[in-house]
Write a protein that holds these residues in place. Sequence first.
Motif, PDB file in Angstrom:
ATOM      1  N   PHE A   1       4.198  -3.514  -6.853  1.00 46.27           N
ATOM      2  CA  PHE A   1       3.420  -3.437  -5.614  1.00 46.27           C
ATOM      3  C   PHE A   1       2.399  -4.554  -5.443  1.00 46.27           C
ATOM      4  O   PHE A   1       1.879  -4.754  -4.350  1.00 46.27           O
TER       5      PHE A   1
ATOM      6  N   TYR B   1       2.084   1.841  -3.480  1.00 43.11           N
ATOM      7  CA  TYR B   1       0.942   2.169  -4.323  1.00 43.11           C
ATOM      8  C   TYR B   1       0.573   3.647  -4.181  1.00 43.11           C
ATOM      9  O   TYR B   1       0.377   4.338  -5.176  1.00 43.11           O
TER      10      TYR B   1
ATOM     11  N   HIS C   1       0.812  -1.216   0.000  1.00 45.24           N
ATOM     12  CA  HIS C   1       0.000   0.000   0.000  1.00 45.24           C
ATOM     13  C   HIS C   1       0.848   1.270   0.000  1.00 45.24           C
ATOM     14  O   HIS C   1       0.484   2.250  -0.654  1.00 45.24           O
TER      15      HIS C   1
ATOM     16  N   HIS D   1       2.999   4.574  -7.271  1.00 44.50           N
ATOM     17  CA  HIS D   1       2.153   4.156  -8.393  1.00 44.50           C
ATOM     18  C   HIS D   1       1.103   5.197  -8.761  1.00 44.50           C
ATOM     19  O   HIS D   1       0.935   5.521  -9.945  1.00 44.50           O
TER      20      HIS D   1
END
Length: 102
Positions: free
Chosen positions: A88, A22, A19, A26
């Motif tokens: 991820f 992310y 997480h 990301h």
Amino acid sequence: MTLSLQVLYTTENGTTFDHAYYESTHMPIVTEHMGPHIQQTLITRGLAGGPETPAGYHAIATMTFGDQAALDAAMAAAGPALQDIPNFFSGDPKMLIGEVAD
């Protein structure tokens, strides 16, 4: 017609999901490459699948688009975001493209 793209990161088969990566890495990649075509983004972090039931998803990303042309343009620009997924998530995300009901 507003369209949505949902990316579902399932917990099946013992997949893992980072997480922190992310959120910090990301999603900025998504914003950089697809963002100009996205109306709204909502990220839901899975907590549970019901009372005393583990979550079936690590996360679900929902992006909305004003029309098919915007969705098509975002998908055409999505290469760097798609290539980043293994950094991820250890599985294969599922996607749902749909029409948003008013």
